[in-house]
Design an enzyme around this catalytic site. Structure first.
Site, PDB file in Angstrom:
ATOM      1  N   ASP A  62       0.872  -1.182   0.000  1.00 29.55           N
ATOM      2  CA  ASP A  62       0.000   0.000   0.000  1.00 29.55           C
ATOM      3  C   ASP A  62       0.903   1.224   0.000  1.00 29.55           C
ATOM      4  O   ASP A  62       2.134   1.096   0.018  1.00 29.55           O
ATOM      5  CB  ASP A  62      -0.925  -0.007   1.221  1.00 29.55           C
ATOM      6  CG  ASP A  62      -2.266   0.693   0.967  1.00 29.55           C
ATOM      7  OD1 ASP A  62      -2.273   1.708   0.242  1.00 29.55           O
ATOM      8  OD2 ASP A  62      -3.293   0.235   1.498  1.00 29.55           O
ATOM      9  N   GLY A 117       4.392   1.639  -1.851  1.00 26.69           N
ATOM     10  CA  GLY A 117       4.513   2.031  -3.240  1.00 26.69           C
ATOM     11  C   GLY A 117       3.207   2.586  -3.769  1.00 26.69           C
ATOM     12  O   GLY A 117       2.314   2.945  -3.003  1.00 26.69           O
ATOM     13  N   ASP A 118       3.081   2.611  -5.067  1.00 28.18           N
ATOM     14  CA  ASP A 118       1.925   3.195  -5.745  1.00 28.18           C
ATOM     15  C   ASP A 118       1.399   2.184  -6.752  1.00 28.18           C
ATOM     16  O   ASP A 118       2.070   1.877  -7.742  1.00 28.18           O
ATOM     17  CB  ASP A 118       2.340   4.481  -6.458  1.00 28.18           C
ATOM     18  CG  ASP A 118       1.205   5.161  -7.204  1.00 28.18           C
ATOM     19  OD1 ASP A 118       0.071   4.637  -7.191  1.00 28.18           O
ATOM     20  OD2 ASP A 118       1.454   6.219  -7.818  1.00 28.18           O
ATOM     21  N   PHE A 119       0.201   1.632  -6.498  1.00 29.12           N
ATOM     22  CA  PHE A 119      -0.292   0.589  -7.400  1.00 29.12           C
ATOM     23  C   PHE A 119      -0.709   1.121  -8.768  1.00 29.12           C
ATOM     24  O   PHE A 119      -1.044   0.339  -9.662  1.00 29.12           O
ATOM     25  CB  PHE A 119      -1.406  -0.257  -6.782  1.00 29.12           C
ATOM     26  CG  PHE A 119      -2.568   0.478  -6.155  1.00 29.12           C
ATOM     27  CD1 PHE A 119      -3.186   1.561  -6.763  1.00 29.12           C
ATOM     28  CD2 PHE A 119      -3.069   0.037  -4.929  1.00 29.12           C
ATOM     29  CE1 PHE A 119      -4.272   2.200  -6.194  1.00 29.12           C
ATOM     30  CE2 PHE A 119      -4.155   0.676  -4.347  1.00 29.12           C
ATOM     31  CZ  PHE A 119      -4.764   1.758  -4.978  1.00 29.12           C
ATOM     32  N   HIS A 151     -13.442  -0.473  -6.309  1.00 29.86           N
ATOM     33  CA  HIS A 151     -14.608   0.412  -6.185  1.00 29.86           C
ATOM     34  C   HIS A 151     -14.208   1.839  -5.811  1.00 29.86           C
ATOM     35  O   HIS A 151     -15.027   2.752  -5.916  1.00 29.86           O
ATOM     36  CB  HIS A 151     -15.633  -0.168  -5.200  1.00 29.86           C
ATOM     37  CG  HIS A 151     -15.370   0.127  -3.761  1.00 29.86           C
ATOM     38  ND1 HIS A 151     -16.397   0.320  -2.857  1.00 29.86           N
ATOM     39  CD2 HIS A 151     -14.224   0.260  -3.053  1.00 29.86           C
ATOM     40  CE1 HIS A 151     -15.886   0.559  -1.660  1.00 29.86           C
ATOM     41  NE2 HIS A 151     -14.583   0.524  -1.743  1.00 29.86           N
TER      42      HIS A 151
END
Length: 345
Positions: A201, A227-229, A247
């Protein structure tokens, strides 16, 4: 004629829905759920503890009894109901953090201008706060901690239910994408001692994950990565788990998350979505919760709830073969698996 048969009475109940939120907020601010705890209290006792005007506090308590959060044992004496007990700050099944986040001004205020989102397709939140919800959350440590706690509440029950419907023992490493403090993955690893895990996350999301994993006794089998998904997700897993992640985002960004998962998933690997699934058609007799959440996503987050066909379309576009949605017990969650083909990409 009952209220259910009287259109005017039904309409008034809808129009006054905001009042129950106000009652709940007042109860939380005064600490009434914890003050009542496991015993009956008098209005006089509670007024002295909270520094409240006793007659007005009694009026509040009567209203709380009318909506089912407390029980009036006798005039001027109250105890928590089973529903009200969920608002305690601690204890089994506590939904305190969920209640705090759901009634916070940052979440509630935008609903007054819902028509702006309907006209433009854009969140009211961004207009009101000058940034998106997630950037605002990163700038507010207190709200961020509360939000993470709200995501963890009830996760143990969710994990137990998911385990009954899905065999995690087939996998060597489970990557929880957007896994927050690691509550869900910790529960899975505790039930499957041969499985390893990675909680992934943003830095704020995983800040409390190491402590959660240590408390669950699985820290030696689980890595924590920030990190950055939207950029990438960690390699090394054969199952990528996303609980209530898609969502939060529109189709374009949801597709990007799944595309990044597909690049990381080995041939034959899996992605598992845990999401609410909208029926193909509205059932008037069914609960409205998923549709209300869908509008909340529109107003505040820019995301959306989806039908099974819409989830399948996203998975297929990312290169996964989707499986039918499986409901988790009697709850709102569904499992949708996507399988990466065995052949070389």
């Amino acid at each position: 004629m009952s209220e259910h048969d009287d259109p005017a009475a039904s309409l008034m109940r809808l129009l006054w829905g905001y009042t129950t939120t106000g009652l709940t907020v007042a109860a939380l601010r005064l600490g009434l759920p914890d003050r009542l705890a496991d015993r009956t209290r008098t209005t006089a006792e509670l007024a002295a503890e909270t520094g409240s005007h006793e007659p007005s506090l009694n009026r509040l308590l009567r209203a709380l009894a009318a909506i089912g959060l407390v029980d009036e044992v006798e005039p001027g004496r109250y105890r928590l109901s089973a529903v009200g007990a969920l608002l305690r700050t601690a204890g089994a099944g506590s939904m305190y953090a969920v209640a705090r986040v759901s009634t916070d001004a940052t979440v509630v205020d935008g609903w007054r201008d819902l028509d702006h989102s309907v006209r433009t397709g854009q969140p009211v939140f961004d207009r009101e706060y000058g940034t998106d919800f997630w950037t605002h959350l990163a700038r507010d440590p207190e709200l961020s901690a509360l939000f993470n706690a709200s995501m963890g509440e009830g996760t143990q029950d969710t994990a137990n239910a998911i385990a009954k419907h899905y065999d995690f023992s087939r996998f060597a490493t489970v990557v929880d994408v957007g896994g927050g403090n690691g509550t869900l993955l910790a529960s899975i690893l505790a039930a499957e001692p041969a499985v390893r895990g990675i909680v992934f996350d943003n830095p704020q999301g995983v800040a409390e994950a190491p402590a959660e994993l240590r408390a669950a006794g699985v820290a030696d089998r689980c890595e924590v990565r920030a990190g950055d998904f939207f950029t990438d997700v960690p390699a090394g897993g054969d199952l990528y788990l996303l609980k209530n992640i898609l969502h939060d985002w529109d189709d374009e960004r949801a597709a990007l998350i799944l595309a990044n998962c597909r690049r990381a998933v080995p041939d034959g690997g899996r992605v598992l979505l845990v999401e609410s699934v909208l029926p193909a058609r509205v059932d008037p007799a069914g609960p409205p919760d998923a549709y209300l959440m869908d509008i909340n996503m529109l107003v505040n987050f820019g995301g959306r709830e989806r039908t099974e066909a819409e989830f399948h379309a996203l998975l297929s576009a990312a290169g996964f073969t989707p499986s039918p949605a499986v409901q988790v017990g009697d709850g709102e969650d569904f499992l949708i698996e996507g399988r990466a083909p065995q052949e070389a990409r």
